[in-house]
Scaffold this motif. Sequence first.
Motif, PDB file in Angstrom:
ATOM      1  N   SER A 158       0.802  -1.379   0.096  1.00  0.00           N
ATOM      2  CA  SER A 158      -0.170   0.051   0.015  1.00  0.00           C
ATOM      3  C   SER A 158       1.001   1.001   0.134  1.00  0.00           C
ATOM      4  O   SER A 158       2.003   1.399   0.822  1.00  0.00           O
ATOM      5  CB  SER A 158      -0.902  -0.120   1.130  1.00  0.00           C
ATOM      6  OG  SER A 158      -1.800  -1.119   1.233  1.00  0.00           O
ATOM      7  N   PRO A 159       0.380   2.539  -0.675  1.00  0.00           N
ATOM      8  CA  PRO A 159       1.345   3.508  -0.771  1.00  0.00           C
ATOM      9  C   PRO A 159       1.560   4.370   0.326  1.00  0.00           C
ATOM     10  O   PRO A 159       0.643   4.295   1.116  1.00  0.00           O
ATOM     11  CB  PRO A 159       0.472   4.177  -2.058  1.00  0.00           C
ATOM     12  CG  PRO A 159      -0.556   3.896  -2.077  1.00  0.00           C
ATOM     13  CD  PRO A 159      -0.636   2.387  -1.640  1.00  0.00           C
ATOM     14  N   SER A 160       2.691   4.664   0.644  1.00  0.00           N
ATOM     15  CA  SER A 160       2.918   5.749   1.846  1.00  0.00           C
ATOM     16  C   SER A 160       4.239   6.328   1.263  1.00  0.00           C
ATOM     17  O   SER A 160       4.942   5.870   0.438  1.00  0.00           O
ATOM     18  CB  SER A 160       3.063   5.164   3.155  1.00  0.00           C
ATOM     19  OG  SER A 160       4.278   4.294   3.059  1.00  0.00           O
ATOM     20  N   GLN A 161       4.619   7.696   2.023  1.00  0.00           N
ATOM     21  CA  GLN A 161       5.930   8.384   1.591  1.00  0.00           C
ATOM     22  C   GLN A 161       6.768   7.203   2.196  1.00  0.00           C
ATOM     23  O   GLN A 161       8.040   7.243   1.386  1.00  0.00           O
ATOM     24  CB  GLN A 161       5.822   9.532   2.436  1.00  0.00           C
ATOM     25  CG  GLN A 161       7.185  10.537   2.165  1.00  0.00           C
ATOM     26  CD  GLN A 161       7.105  11.625   2.673  1.00  0.00           C
ATOM     27  OE1 GLN A 161       6.299  12.486   2.990  1.00  0.00           O
ATOM     28  NE2 GLN A 161       8.339  12.558   2.848  1.00  0.00           N
ATOM     29  N   HIS A 162       6.795   6.842   3.419  1.00  0.00           N
ATOM     30  CA  HIS A 162       7.904   5.951   3.755  1.00  0.00           C
ATOM     31  C   HIS A 162       8.125   4.709   2.852  1.00  0.00           C
ATOM     32  O   HIS A 162       9.523   4.587   2.402  1.00  0.00           O
ATOM     33  CB  HIS A 162       7.736   5.441   5.327  1.00  0.00           C
ATOM     34  CG  HIS A 162       8.746   4.574   5.872  1.00  0.00           C
ATOM     35  ND1 HIS A 162      10.018   5.198   6.284  1.00  0.00           N
ATOM     36  CD2 HIS A 162       8.763   3.519   6.291  1.00  0.00           C
ATOM     37  CE1 HIS A 162      10.756   4.394   6.931  1.00  0.00           C
ATOM     38  NE2 HIS A 162      10.221   3.161   6.620  1.00  0.00           N
ATOM     39  N   GLY A 163       7.210   4.246   2.474  1.00  0.00           N
ATOM     40  CA  GLY A 163       7.378   2.894   1.617  1.00  0.00           C
ATOM     41  C   GLY A 163       7.826   3.483   0.150  1.00  0.00           C
ATOM     42  O   GLY A 163       8.740   2.736  -0.498  1.00  0.00           O
ATOM     43  N   ILE A 164       7.464   4.317  -0.409  1.00  0.00           N
ATOM     44  CA  ILE A 164       7.557   4.817  -1.668  1.00  0.00           C
ATOM     45  C   ILE A 164       8.971   5.344  -1.848  1.00  0.00           C
ATOM     46  O   ILE A 164       9.761   5.140  -2.819  1.00  0.00           O
ATOM     47  CB  ILE A 164       6.667   5.914  -2.271  1.00  0.00           C
ATOM     48  CG1 ILE A 164       5.145   5.261  -2.473  1.00  0.00           C
ATOM     49  CG2 ILE A 164       7.045   6.552  -3.587  1.00  0.00           C
ATOM     50  CD1 ILE A 164       4.188   6.225  -3.068  1.00  0.00           C
ATOM     51  N   THR A 165       9.386   5.870  -0.696  1.00  0.00           N
ATOM     52  CA  THR A 165      10.887   6.168  -0.676  1.00  0.00           C
ATOM     53  C   THR A 165      11.835   5.209  -0.726  1.00  0.00           C
ATOM     54  O   THR A 165      12.798   5.109  -1.670  1.00  0.00           O
ATOM     55  CB  THR A 165      11.180   7.061   0.633  1.00  0.00           C
ATOM     56  OG1 THR A 165      10.389   8.146   0.594  1.00  0.00           O
ATOM     57  CG2 THR A 165      12.738   7.479   0.736  1.00  0.00           C
ATOM     58  N   LYS A 166      11.443   4.090  -0.055  1.00  0.00           N
ATOM     59  CA  LYS A 166      11.964   2.718  -0.241  1.00  0.00           C
ATOM     60  C   LYS A 166      12.029   2.243  -1.530  1.00  0.00           C
ATOM     61  O   LYS A 166      13.079   1.717  -2.030  1.00  0.00           O
ATOM     62  CB  LYS A 166      11.532   1.729   1.014  1.00  0.00           C
ATOM     63  CG  LYS A 166      12.104   2.144   2.326  1.00  0.00           C
ATOM     64  CD  LYS A 166      11.241   1.037   3.205  1.00  0.00           C
ATOM     65  CE  LYS A 166      11.572   1.536   4.629  1.00  0.00           C
ATOM     66  NZ  LYS A 166      13.093   1.352   4.945  1.00  0.00           N
ATOM     67  N   ASP A 167      11.001   2.255  -2.393  1.00  0.00           N
ATOM     68  CA  ASP A 167      10.688   1.849  -3.614  1.00  0.00           C
ATOM     69  C   ASP A 167      11.642   2.648  -4.469  1.00  0.00           C
ATOM     70  O   ASP A 167      12.287   1.724  -5.499  1.00  0.00           O
ATOM     71  CB  ASP A 167       9.228   2.067  -3.998  1.00  0.00           C
ATOM     72  CG  ASP A 167       8.303   1.119  -2.966  1.00  0.00           C
ATOM     73  OD1 ASP A 167       8.806   0.378  -2.193  1.00  0.00           O
ATOM     74  OD2 ASP A 167       7.067   1.664  -3.101  1.00  0.00           O
ATOM     75  N   ALA A 168      11.592   3.843  -4.542  1.00  0.00           N
ATOM     76  CA  ALA A 168      12.411   4.435  -5.311  1.00  0.00           C
ATOM     77  C   ALA A 168      14.145   4.166  -5.300  1.00  0.00           C
ATOM     78  O   ALA A 168      14.821   3.927  -6.154  1.00  0.00           O
ATOM     79  CB  ALA A 168      12.577   5.952  -5.171  1.00  0.00           C
ATOM     80  N   GLN A 169      14.460   3.903  -3.998  1.00  0.00           N
ATOM     81  CA  GLN A 169      15.663   3.469  -3.679  1.00  0.00           C
ATOM     82  C   GLN A 169      16.206   2.143  -4.194  1.00  0.00           C
ATOM     83  O   GLN A 169      17.243   1.964  -5.004  1.00  0.00           O
ATOM     84  CB  GLN A 169      16.050   3.542  -2.166  1.00  0.00           C
ATOM     85  CG  GLN A 169      17.566   3.222  -1.918  1.00  0.00           C
ATOM     86  CD  GLN A 169      18.479   4.227  -2.445  1.00  0.00           C
ATOM     87  OE1 GLN A 169      18.305   5.582  -2.035  1.00  0.00           O
ATOM     88  NE2 GLN A 169      19.587   3.944  -3.057  1.00  0.00           N
ATOM     89  N   ALA A 170      15.166   1.349  -4.432  1.00  0.00           N
ATOM     90  CA  ALA A 170      15.414  -0.059  -4.873  1.00  0.00           C
ATOM     91  C   ALA A 170      15.512  -0.205  -6.278  1.00  0.00           C
ATOM     92  O   ALA A 170      16.393  -0.744  -6.777  1.00  0.00           O
ATOM     93  CB  ALA A 170      14.037  -1.086  -4.509  1.00  0.00           C
ATOM     94  N   ALA A 171      14.899   0.842  -6.807  1.00  0.00           N
ATOM     95  CA  ALA A 171      14.656   1.035  -8.497  1.00  0.00           C
ATOM     96  C   ALA A 171      16.224   1.430  -8.632  1.00  0.00           C
ATOM     97  O   ALA A 171      16.859   1.123  -9.580  1.00  0.00           O
ATOM     98  CB  ALA A 171      13.683   2.045  -8.937  1.00  0.00           C
ATOM     99  N   LEU A 172      16.649   2.502  -7.938  1.00  0.00           N
ATOM    100  CA  LEU A 172      18.084   2.949  -8.122  1.00  0.00           C
ATOM    101  C   LEU A 172      19.043   2.303  -8.217  1.00  0.00           C
ATOM    102  O   LEU A 172      20.079   1.896  -8.781  1.00  0.00           O
ATOM    103  CB  LEU A 172      18.440   4.372  -7.639  1.00  0.00           C
ATOM    104  CG  LEU A 172      19.725   5.048  -7.844  1.00  0.00           C
ATOM    105  CD1 LEU A 172      19.868   5.516  -9.257  1.00  0.00           C
ATOM    106  CD2 LEU A 172      19.897   6.361  -6.689  1.00  0.00           C
ATOM    107  N   ASP A 173      19.053   1.508  -6.801  1.00  0.00           N
ATOM    108  CA  ASP A 173      20.172   0.128  -6.568  1.00  0.00           C
ATOM    109  C   ASP A 173      19.969  -0.634  -7.985  1.00  0.00           C
ATOM    110  O   ASP A 173      21.241  -1.238  -8.222  1.00  0.00           O
ATOM    111  CB  ASP A 173      19.607  -0.345  -5.299  1.00  0.00           C
ATOM    112  CG  ASP A 173      20.073   0.719  -4.220  1.00  0.00           C
ATOM    113  OD1 ASP A 173      20.420   1.660  -4.338  1.00  0.00           O
ATOM    114  OD2 ASP A 173      19.402   0.417  -3.055  1.00  0.00           O
TER     115      ASP A 173
END
Length: 319
Positions: free
Chosen positions: A125-140
Amino acid sequence: MASWLKALAYGVGGITGVGLAALVGFQERLVYVPVLPGLSRSYTVTPARLKLNYEDVWIRSSDGVRLHAWFLKHSPPVQGPTILFFQENAGNIAHRLEFVRAMMQRLHCNVFMLSYRGYGASDGSPSQHGITKDAQAALDHLSDRNDVDTSRIVIFGRSLGGAVGSALAWNNPDKVSALILENTFTSILDMAGVMVPFLKWFIGGSESKGPKVLNFLVRSPWRTFDLIGEIKQPILFLSGLQDELVPLSHMRTLYDKATEHNTRCLFVEFPDGMHMDTWVSGGDRYWRSIQLFLDQYVPQIAERELSFKNDHLESGILQ
């Protein structure tokens, strides 16, 4: 008279209380809209429909949420940059494929499109805390690929995606080469007062006036204004002057804050651009603006080497 005033006070208080309860209980539904009315959450089209060369990518964020993405590869292969694309708050990545196809054709780049958690085929489910982690996973993930020039990873974010991209660029000065923001807000705190005017007296970002006594209720503040002044990478601001959702002052405020300590910032206005169609109404000038920015700040390896040699020849180091 007194009883009438008391009744009015109770009525206003009741309405305010209901409004605040709605804010607390349903704010994620207001900020994040993975499913557009009348459409399903699933992808209505894939890159294959547009004859784009792509790879289905599955990654996990640091908290274990399984995420879906598309890695679209320019065909034929080119030495262009790889753009990490972050979408707006509504719909899913399939709704942005026409834009991304044009981006690939005009900029000769690869594009990585991430589905935030709760969006498209991604879990959670979307949240700022979670989406921030998602973006980092994409960049990694991009940083670990051997088919990507990791020195030329550029973030592109529109609206909410600009807030996501700004946070990621700020957290990764060594992995992100440049940042492109289009029609992005200063913060959700400021947008609360835009969407529900009476809230501007109680909720606001760092630069806003007022007591901000209810800021603590906002779970996804997305304080882009507080980060933009600390981002060291080059930043391109693309602003549609007919934006019907985000006030024009937000983009200009972000630019002014960024340029306090960053000289590598460009601001481009598009007189007919609305929130979602600036790339269409901007025409050739839209794409030329991005290309010139990339040529200046994210050149190819050969161009960087030539620039390095020229700089040192001028200084006498290589003579």
